[in-house]
Design a protein around this motif. Structure first.
Motif, PDB file in Angstrom:
ATOM      1  N   ASP A   1       0.852  -1.172   0.000  1.00 38.79           N
ATOM      2  CA  ASP A   1       0.000   0.000   0.000  1.00 38.79           C
ATOM      3  C   ASP A   1       0.889   1.223   0.000  1.00 38.79           C
ATOM      4  O   ASP A   1       1.237   1.741   1.032  1.00 38.79           O
ATOM      5  CB  ASP A   1      -0.891  -0.023   1.248  1.00 38.79           C
ATOM      6  CG  ASP A   1      -1.924   1.097   1.193  1.00 38.79           C
ATOM      7  OD1 ASP A   1      -1.944   1.792   0.174  1.00 38.79           O
ATOM      8  OD2 ASP A   1      -2.655   1.254   2.168  1.00 38.79           O
TER       9      ASP A   1
ATOM     10  N   ASP B   1       0.711   4.343   0.008  1.00 37.35           N
ATOM     11  CA  ASP B   1      -0.389   5.267   0.199  1.00 37.35           C
ATOM     12  C   ASP B   1       0.118   6.687   0.047  1.00 37.35           C
ATOM     13  O   ASP B   1       0.479   7.333   1.006  1.00 37.35           O
ATOM     14  CB  ASP B   1      -0.983   5.043   1.595  1.00 37.35           C
ATOM     15  CG  ASP B   1      -2.321   5.739   1.714  1.00 37.35           C
ATOM     16  OD1 ASP B   1      -2.754   6.325   0.718  1.00 37.35           O
ATOM     17  OD2 ASP B   1      -2.899   5.686   2.800  1.00 37.35           O
TER      18      ASP B   1
ATOM     19  N   ARG C   1       2.987   4.749  -7.192  1.00 42.29           N
ATOM     20  CA  ARG C   1       1.572   4.867  -6.860  1.00 42.29           C
ATOM     21  C   ARG C   1       0.748   5.269  -8.078  1.00 42.29           C
ATOM     22  O   ARG C   1      -0.306   4.709  -8.347  1.00 42.29           O
ATOM     23  CB  ARG C   1       1.414   5.899  -5.742  1.00 42.29           C
ATOM     24  CG  ARG C   1      -0.016   6.241  -5.376  1.00 42.29           C
ATOM     25  CD  ARG C   1      -0.676   5.124  -4.627  1.00 42.29           C
ATOM     26  NE  ARG C   1      -1.977   5.512  -4.133  1.00 42.29           N
ATOM     27  CZ  ARG C   1      -2.766   4.724  -3.421  1.00 42.29           C
ATOM     28  NH1 ARG C   1      -2.368   3.521  -3.110  1.00 42.29           N
ATOM     29  NH2 ARG C   1      -3.933   5.123  -3.003  1.00 42.29           N
TER      30      ARG C   1
ATOM     31  N   ARG D   1      -1.493  -1.444  -6.325  1.00 37.79           N
ATOM     32  CA  ARG D   1      -2.883  -1.120  -6.024  1.00 37.79           C
ATOM     33  C   ARG D   1      -3.840  -2.171  -6.570  1.00 37.79           C
ATOM     34  O   ARG D   1      -5.028  -2.161  -6.238  1.00 37.79           O
ATOM     35  CB  ARG D   1      -3.242   0.258  -6.583  1.00 37.79           C
ATOM     36  CG  ARG D   1      -2.322   1.374  -6.078  1.00 37.79           C
ATOM     37  CD  ARG D   1      -2.628   2.698  -6.725  1.00 37.79           C
ATOM     38  NE  ARG D   1      -3.893   3.243  -6.262  1.00 37.79           N
ATOM     39  CZ  ARG D   1      -4.467   4.319  -6.786  1.00 37.79           C
ATOM     40  NH1 ARG D   1      -3.909   4.919  -7.810  1.00 37.79           N
ATOM     41  NH2 ARG D   1      -5.613   4.762  -6.321  1.00 37.79           N
TER      42      ARG D   1
END
Length: 238
Positions: free
Chosen positions: A48, A50, A92, A98
């Motif tokens: 992740d 993020d 990302r 993802r």
């Protein structure tokens, strides 16, 4: 027979095409093994990263561990530098991590092979030699283009494979934890939540201040969509 092998080599194992051809062959083998039930095609890389690519300050969360009763949200890279932040934002943005890595890798590999083959035979072969350095540079160029193609193709799949957090976030509210990253601020941070077993690693953001490592803080809020806890410093009187 030798003529067929030579023609195959000239078409598929030349210049920047051969790395893409090898990747494609490995992906086909993996898919075949997974289809037979030996492998796990849906093996998602539970990474992740993020980063809040919607132009927020980047969050660097690289491991998302579902622990059932408490949240282990990931390993924020402590105080990432400029290049680390840009690199993580790029990862990302490309949707890598993802969605399941097998799906992302399959789309990327197909795009890379198609671009490498078409550009080499239609354009590059007349301008570059099939030697090592030009092949490396052309492969890098093709990989960048493949990522640009992979992004929109995989975008509809983002969020389809996310797991609901298995921990009880409401139990964490009001509890205390200890800052474990170099520091924590409103943009990034990490804290250890003590349990009877191994401590849980939480992604945290402060309520406005900057807290150094070792600071005892209290959890006051939880963002379920981003899986981030908001913390505040515990007053010395308390």
């Amino acid at each position: 027979m030798s003529e067929i092998v030579t023609q195959f080599s000239d078409n598929f194992l030349v210049g920047p095409i051969w790395p893409a051809s090898i990747m494609l062959a490995l992906m086909i083998i993996y898919s075949g093994v997974a289809a037979l039930g030996v492998g796990d095609f849906d093996a998602g890389l539970d990474v992740d990263v993020d980063m809040n690519v919607d132009l927020d300050v980047p969050d660097l969360d690289v491991v998302d561990v579902d622990m059932g009763g408490g949240g282990v949200e990931g390993a924020d890279l402590n105080h990432p530098g400029l290049f680390g932040s840009l690199g993580a934002m790029t990862v990302r943005w490309s949707n890598f991590g993802r969605i399941p890595i097998a799906i992302w890798g399959g789309v990327f590999t197909l795009a890379l092979w198609g671009i490498s083959y078409s550009l080499w035979h239609g354009f590059d072969v007349h301008r570059y030699s099939a030697t090592l350095i030009p092949s490396i540079l052309l492969t890098i160029r093709n990989a960048v283009i493949a990522v640009l193609i992979t992004k929109p193709v995989t975008q509809p799949l983002v969020g389809k494979f996310d797991k609901e957090p298995g921990y009880d976030s409401s139990r964490m509210l009001g509890s205390t934890c200890e800052i474990s990253s170099i520091e924590a601020n409103p943009s990034y941070g990490q804290a250890k939540f003590r349990t009877n077993a191994a401590p849980l690693l939480l992604n945290v953001r402060t309520d406005g201040s900057t807290f150094p490592r070792g600071t005892e803080v209290r959890i006051i809020d939880f963002n379920r969509s981003k899986r981030i806890y908001t913390v505040t410093k515990i007053n010395s009187e308390s």
